[in-house]
Design an enzyme around this catalytic site. Structure first.
Site, mmCIF file in Angstrom:
data_model
loop_
_atom_site.group_PDB
_atom_site.id
_atom_site.type_symbol
_atom_site.label_atom_id
_atom_site.label_comp_id
_atom_site.label_asym_id
_atom_site.label_seq_id
_atom_site.Cartn_x
_atom_site.Cartn_y
_atom_site.Cartn_z
ATOM 1 N N ASP A 79 0.905 -0.993 -0.250
ATOM 2 C CA ASP A 79 -0.043 -0.181 -0.055
ATOM 3 C C ASP A 79 1.007 1.297 -0.012
ATOM 4 O OD1 ASP A 79 -1.971 1.554 -0.006
ATOM 5 O OD2 ASP A 79 -3.233 0.673 1.895
ATOM 6 N N CYS A 114 -13.542 -22.449 18.634
ATOM 7 C CA CYS A 114 -13.396 -23.278 17.512
ATOM 8 C C CYS A 114 -12.698 -24.431 17.807
ATOM 9 C CB CYS A 114 -12.936 -22.521 16.343
ATOM 10 S SG CYS A 114 -11.082 -22.278 16.098
ATOM 11 N N ASP A 117 -3.822 6.954 -3.581
ATOM 12 C CA ASP A 117 -5.136 7.661 -3.464
ATOM 13 C C ASP A 117 -5.846 8.067 -2.525
ATOM 14 O OD1 ASP A 117 -4.974 4.875 -2.374
ATOM 15 O OD2 ASP A 117 -6.944 5.085 -2.021
ATOM 16 N N CYS A 164 -7.228 -23.431 19.815
ATOM 17 C CA CYS A 164 -8.529 -23.666 20.783
ATOM 18 C C CYS A 164 -8.584 -25.147 21.443
ATOM 19 C CB CYS A 164 -9.760 -23.343 19.771
ATOM 20 S SG CYS A 164 -10.049 -21.600 19.420
ATOM 21 N N CYS A 192 -9.558 -24.985 16.252
ATOM 22 C CA CYS A 192 -8.166 -25.005 15.729
ATOM 23 C C CYS A 192 -7.152 -25.431 16.646
ATOM 24 C CB CYS A 192 -7.895 -23.171 15.350
ATOM 25 S SG CYS A 192 -7.544 -22.338 16.932
ATOM 26 N N ALA A 242 -11.593 2.976 1.261
ATOM 27 C CA ALA A 242 -12.463 3.983 2.147
ATOM 28 C C ALA A 242 -13.613 3.146 2.596
ATOM 29 C CB ALA A 242 -12.867 5.234 1.615
HETATM 30 N N1 GUN Z 1 -6.548 0.815 3.187
HETATM 31 C C1 GUN Z 1 -7.728 0.574 3.734
HETATM 32 N N2 GUN Z 1 -8.690 1.596 3.022
HETATM 33 C C2 GUN Z 1 -7.789 2.047 2.023
HETATM 34 C C3 GUN Z 1 -8.050 2.909 1.116
HETATM 35 O O1 GUN Z 1 -9.015 3.592 0.874
HETATM 36 N N3 GUN Z 1 -6.741 3.239 0.031
HETATM 37 C C4 GUN Z 1 -5.813 2.726 0.299
HETATM 38 N N4 GUN Z 1 -4.640 2.849 -0.477
HETATM 39 N N5 GUN Z 1 -5.444 1.643 1.515
HETATM 40 C C5 GUN Z 1 -6.540 1.524 2.106
HETATM 41 ZN ZN ZN Z 2 -9.511 -21.424 17.308
#
Ligand code: GUN
Ligand code: ZN
Length: 659
Positions: A84, A273, A119, A278, A275, A190
């Protein structure tokens, strides 16, 4: 770089190809913290991970190491890595110390598999002006990213994030503009604030409106979605990728994820659960542990349930039971149930992607099931079909109804004009939930027999049936309604039907196969296919129709599991002759003509046009641009996807016309 293997509703099982390996989707990408990663996510099932390029960029040590050795060494993961861009930090802190160009160059430099432009994640419910201007910047940066990639001939795959806040037209506009750019993956951004505040209904609106304009040939990523409770719903809307910091953030907070919601460790008497964690520890054991050890174990549980849910979802797609899973999951929380109901408003969008026939039966799990694409599609078909003069409505029996609807059918009441009924000029239909009215001739076709619902009807179903019947009776002169049907219905009735003749249903196999052909291939297909000396061969064991001939020439086979017709060469020719272009057609270009003629499978990239009514697994005709019949076979995808995809199989050819 992305191929679809199986589909159900808008959900797909796919394969995303990257330099560092293939990823089966829907997939979850655990968020890796570039400095303080404690849990080995690969060990618990991660095939792909996501980390933050901006955090690395800002840290001198990490930056130096990443530039020198690459991101894969830095975070010690040799599968595909998505990064990201710092947008999330931008949304939290209001500012970042990096430009779009810089973050793109940096991601390329550290050899990310999938990079993201900078973004602007616009929060939900902001002013429209703000949403618009943010979106313009997001679009501009996405354009810059694609140019940067092209100019420098870069291999890194690119994310172009859909923004637009909760303005649905802006979401559509953003998705439409981004799709023109030809990026590689399309995240929907978002949405974290919507999910954190349980605004799942708005989430459905945002996702479905983005999906309306996104290409089907690219993976879609729901950014920041990491709670397994919503995976099934989001997959059914077309999401292929999720990322999760939730597994570790919740663990830090002593909270355990589950598909039913979240458990606080302090409230647990039992582990939730089966796993490894757990089954090995009790809640008391965990509570007594040092913080870090406890956190890592809870994170391990959280990853386990998340990956288990994705396995279940992929299996449900293979089985054709994704919506049953969604409806089950959406009962975990009223806000999710509301989201499921909201998704009902988008049934026409879902219908375009939903195969007509599935391996598993349609289960009615509550009034929401009435909104499923299968139901909408059937009612649409009923409206289109040619009608006889009168209609006879019968009560449901065991399925298939036609098998158990025999002899004198009982007492009837009249709706509409009164006259002596001509049984040959009447449509016989069974009234049932969830498909409303089921013509007896086609009752064996999927899903009209392959469904189940409770015998005790809920109020919504009764109202649904009433509304539909009230609309549908208008197509007929006179409607006879069976006495066992009317007690549920509020429609204006006349008297008891009195006549010298008994109401009986006369089975007629030729009428039946013609009706099925019309239902499957469009009105007129029955007459097109079944002319000449029709000879119907049935299974000795089950009594079901298996093969239909003209004299000794096979026209179609009938598939036992769903009663759909499978064309023979003769059947394909007849259908092609009589049904007008473009019905049932997939049109291929000149290059692929010889291959199709030989009976080779047709790949999406050779398809120039296709009938918009084609759905995955339909029997179709393959023609050239002059509508010459080249082959016939089974569609692997729906019309939307076939038109858009540039890779993968479109039609599994049964036979080419040359052979
Ligand atoms: N991580 C969570 N929401 C967003 C987003 O709207 N844009 C980006 N780039 N990373 C995110
Ligand atoms: Zn578990």
């Amino acid at each position: 770089m992305f191929e679809i293997k199986a589909k159900d509703n808008m959900g797909r099982v796919g394969v995303l190809k990257t330099k560092h390996g293939d990823v089966k989707t829907p997939a979850l990408m655990p968020v890796i913290h570039p400095r303080k990663q404690a849990v080995d996510v690969a060990k618990y099932g991660a095939d792909i991970v996501i980390t933050n390029a901006y955090l690395i960029y800002k840290d001198e040590d990490l930056k130096a190491k990443a530039v020198e050795e690459g991101i894969h060494k830095l975070i010690n993961f040799d599968g595909p890595i998505m990064t990201d861009s710092g947008s999330f930090q931008l949304s939290v802190y209001g500012d970042v110390e990096i430009t779009n160009k810089e973050v793109l160059e940096f991601q390329e430099l550290i050899k990310t598999d999938i990079g993201t432009s900078l973004d602007i994640p616009t929060a939900p419910f902001v002013d429209r002006e703000k949403a618009e201007s943010d979106m313009e910047i997001t679009l501009e940066r996405a354009r810059e990213a694609v140019e940067f990639k092209k100019e420098n001939n870069i291999e890194m795959l690119l994310n172009s994030v859909v923004q637009g806040s909760t303005y649905l037209d802006l979401r559509r506009e953003c998705a439409r503009e981004l799709t023109k750019l030809d990026a590689d993956l399309y995240p929907i951004g978002a949405v974290v604030p919507l999910m954190e505040s349980y605004h799942y209904r708005d989430l459905v609106d945002v996702v479905m409106n983005s999906m309306k304009e996104l290409g089907d040939d690219t993976p879609r990523h729901l950014m920041g979605a990491g709670h397994p409770m919503i995976f099934a719903l989001c997959v059914a809307m077309g999401c292929d990728l999720f990322d999760s910091a939730a597994y570790i953030l919740y663990a830090e907070d002593d909270r355990l994820l589950s598909t039913r919601g979240t458990y606080k460790l302090e409230n647990l008497q039992e582990m939730p659960c089966s796993c490894e964690v757990c089954t090995k520890y009790t809640p008391d054991d965990l509570r007594a542990m040092p913080k870090e050890q406890r956190r890592d174990l809870i994170a391990q549980h959280n990853l386990h349930v998340s990956f288990a849910e994705l396995r279940l979802i992929r299996q449900a797609i293979y089985d054709g039971s994704l919506m049953e899973l969604v409806e089950e999951r959406c009962r975990a929380h009223p806000a999710l149930l509301e989201a499921r109901r909201q998704l009902g408003l988008y049934s026409r969008d879902l219908e375009k992607y939903d195969p007509r026939s599935k391996k598993s039966a349609f289960f009615y799990t509550g009034p929401e099931s009435l909104l499923r694409p299968e139901v909408i599609r059937h009612l649409e078909k009923l409206r289109e079909m040619p009608k006889k003069r009168d209609l006879i409505i019968l009560p449901p029996t065991r399925k298939p109804y036609s098998k158990f609807t025999t002899g004198k059918l009982g007492e009837f009441y009249i709706y509409g004009e009164q006259h002596e009924i001509d049984l040959d000029d009447a449509d016989f239909m069974v009234l049932d939930i969830p498909f409303g009215l089921i013509p007896l001739e086609i009752d064996e076709v999927y899903p009209l027999s392959q469904n189940d619902s409770p015998k005790t009807r809920d109020v919504d179903s009764i109202e649904f049936i009433e509304d539909f019947i009230n609309e549908f009776v208008e197509y007929y002169d006179q409607v006879l309604i069976h006495s066992r049907v009317i007690k549920d219905l509020d429609i204006g009735l006349y008297d008891k039907y009195e006549s010298s003749q008994d109401i009986r249903y006369a089975k007629d196999d030729v009428k039946k196969v013609k009706a099925i052909a019309d239902y499957q291939f469009g009105v007129g297909a029955g007459e097109a296919l079944f002319t000449g000396n029709i000879n119907i061969e049935k299974s000795k064991k089950t009594g079901k129709i298996r093969h239909i001939y003209d004299g000794k020439v096979l026209i179609v086979n009938m598939r036992a599991s769903d009663s759909y017709l499978i064309l023979s060469k003769e059947g394909a020719k007849r259908l092609h002759n009589k049904m007008p272009y473009p019905q049932n057609r997939v049109v291929v270009n000149k290059d692929s003509e010889p291959f199709a003629l030989e009976g080779k499978s047709v790949f999406c990239k050779f398809v120039v046009e296709c009938d918009e009514n084609i759905r995955a697994r339909d029997e179709v005709l393959v023609v050239n641009e002059e509508d010459k019949l080249l082959a016939y076979g089974k569609a692997m995808l729906g019309a939307c996807e076939i038109s858009q995809f540039n890779t993968g199989q479109a039609i599994k050819t049964r036979k080419g016309m040359k052979k």
